[in-house]
Design a protein around this motif. Sequence first.
Motif, short mmCIF file in Angstrom:
data_model
loop_
_atom_site.label_atom_id
_atom_site.label_comp_id
_atom_site.label_asym_id
_atom_site.label_seq_id
_atom_site.Cartn_x
_atom_site.Cartn_y
_atom_site.Cartn_z
N VAL A 116 87.36 23.83 -50.78
CA VAL A 116 88.63 24.48 -51.14
C VAL A 116 89.23 25.29 -50.00
CG1 VAL A 116 88.20 24.50 -53.63
CG2 VAL A 116 87.42 26.43 -52.22
N ALA A 117 88.42 25.65 -49.00
CA ALA A 117 88.95 26.44 -47.89
C ALA A 117 88.02 26.39 -46.70
CB ALA A 117 89.15 27.90 -48.32
N VAL A 118 88.60 26.66 -45.54
CA VAL A 118 87.85 26.84 -44.30
C VAL A 118 88.29 28.18 -43.72
CG1 VAL A 118 87.44 25.99 -41.96
CG2 VAL A 118 87.73 24.36 -43.84
N VAL A 119 87.32 29.04 -43.48
CA VAL A 119 87.62 30.33 -42.86
C VAL A 119 87.25 30.20 -41.39
CG1 VAL A 119 87.21 32.82 -42.89
CG2 VAL A 119 87.14 31.52 -45.04
N ARG A 120 88.27 30.11 -40.57
CA ARG A 120 88.06 29.91 -39.13
C ARG A 120 87.35 31.10 -38.50
NH1 ARG A 120 88.42 24.77 -38.87
NH2 ARG A 120 90.39 23.91 -39.57
N ASN A 121 86.39 30.81 -37.65
CA ASN A 121 85.64 31.81 -36.86
C ASN A 121 84.91 32.85 -37.72
OD1 ASN A 121 86.37 30.70 -34.32
ND2 ASN A 121 88.40 31.59 -34.59
N TYR A 122 84.60 32.52 -38.96
CA TYR A 122 83.92 33.45 -39.87
C TYR A 122 82.61 33.97 -39.27
CZ TYR A 122 81.61 35.32 -44.00
OH TYR A 122 80.96 36.15 -44.88
N PHE A 123 81.82 33.07 -38.74
CA PHE A 123 80.50 33.47 -38.23
C PHE A 123 80.61 34.20 -36.89
CE2 PHE A 123 79.58 30.30 -41.39
CZ PHE A 123 78.53 30.90 -42.08
N MET A 124 81.74 34.10 -36.25
CA MET A 124 81.98 34.82 -35.00
C MET A 124 82.37 36.28 -35.29
SD MET A 124 81.58 32.29 -32.88
CE MET A 124 82.29 32.82 -31.35
N THR A 125 83.05 36.51 -36.41
CA THR A 125 83.58 37.84 -36.70
C THR A 125 82.77 38.62 -37.73
OG1 THR A 125 85.09 36.93 -38.35
CG2 THR A 125 85.94 37.17 -36.11
N HIS A 126 81.95 37.95 -38.55
CA HIS A 126 81.23 38.64 -39.62
C HIS A 126 79.74 38.84 -39.37
CE1 HIS A 126 84.93 37.55 -41.73
NE2 HIS A 126 84.65 38.53 -42.55
N TYR A 127 79.25 38.37 -38.24
CA TYR A 127 77.83 38.51 -37.92
C TYR A 127 77.70 39.13 -36.53
CZ TYR A 127 76.57 35.90 -42.07
OH TYR A 127 76.40 35.52 -43.38
N PRO A 128 76.72 40.01 -36.36
CA PRO A 128 76.60 40.74 -35.09
C PRO A 128 76.18 39.88 -33.89
CG PRO A 128 74.76 41.26 -36.53
CD PRO A 128 75.71 40.44 -37.33
N ALA A 129 75.48 38.79 -34.16
CA ALA A 129 75.00 37.93 -33.07
C ALA A 129 75.31 36.48 -33.42
CB ALA A 129 73.50 38.13 -32.89
N PRO A 130 75.44 35.64 -32.41
CA PRO A 130 75.69 34.22 -32.68
C PRO A 130 74.56 33.60 -33.50
CG PRO A 130 76.04 34.73 -30.36
CD PRO A 130 75.41 35.93 -30.98
N ILE A 131 74.93 32.68 -34.37
CA ILE A 131 73.96 31.96 -35.20
C ILE A 131 74.03 30.49 -34.80
CG2 ILE A 131 73.34 31.27 -37.55
CD1 ILE A 131 74.83 33.84 -38.50
N PHE A 132 72.86 29.92 -34.57
CA PHE A 132 72.79 28.51 -34.18
C PHE A 132 72.04 27.73 -35.24
CE2 PHE A 132 73.67 30.71 -30.29
CZ PHE A 132 74.51 29.85 -29.60
N GLU A 133 72.49 26.53 -35.46
CA GLU A 133 71.86 25.64 -36.44
C GLU A 133 71.92 24.23 -35.87
OE1 GLU A 133 72.13 25.49 -41.17
OE2 GLU A 133 74.03 25.07 -40.21
N ALA A 134 70.78 23.59 -35.84
CA ALA A 134 70.69 22.23 -35.29
C ALA A 134 71.31 22.15 -33.89
CB ALA A 134 71.36 21.23 -36.25
N GLY A 135 71.10 23.21 -33.10
CA GLY A 135 71.58 23.20 -31.73
C GLY A 135 73.06 23.49 -31.55
N ARG A 136 73.75 23.78 -32.65
CA ARG A 136 75.20 24.08 -32.57
C ARG A 136 75.46 25.48 -33.10
NH1 ARG A 136 78.08 20.37 -36.15
NH2 ARG A 136 79.92 21.51 -35.44
N GLN A 137 76.41 26.17 -32.49
CA GLN A 137 76.77 27.51 -32.95
C GLN A 137 77.63 27.42 -34.20
OE1 GLN A 137 78.57 30.04 -30.03
NE2 GLN A 137 78.68 31.78 -31.42
#
Length: 151
Positions: A116-137
């Motif tokens: 229903v929606a995509v929140v652009r850059n959510y993980f860049m602005t709502h978390y203190p450090a970068p999160i990686f999953e399967a080698g991708r941020q």
Amino acid sequence: MIRTLQENEVVPLALMKLADDEAKILTYLSVSEVFVLEENQQIIGSCVVKQQSPTTYEVMNLAIAKNQQNQGYGEKLLSAVIQIVRKQKAKVLTIATADTSLPALHLYQKLGFQQVAVVRNYFMTHYPAPIFEAGRQCMDQIQLQLMLSSG
């Protein structure tokens, strides 16, 4: 076996941290219901659900132990939670995940959730450090919902 975690039980925080940051978990844990999946008397999965309104519930956290992943436990747990909230008269169940969480997105869509929606850059602005999953941020948050009734 899938059941509600009782108030006197230890919260499986280490398991939940597989799906979210501990600080974030602590913001919603006390106002949510925790369901657990047990196998051989060990908790191998957890699902945290928060009631957002009288008819809308949100899956805040869904996690399966690393050594138990990709064996159908996530589908089993989420399917049970869908039935539980349906009995509680929920009309909508929402869930959100990272744009990099392709197996999770596949599971949610398989169970009938629609994006229903995509929140652009959510993980860049709502978390203190970068999160990686399967080698991708993780960058964007994908929001999905499941309509539980036509009312």
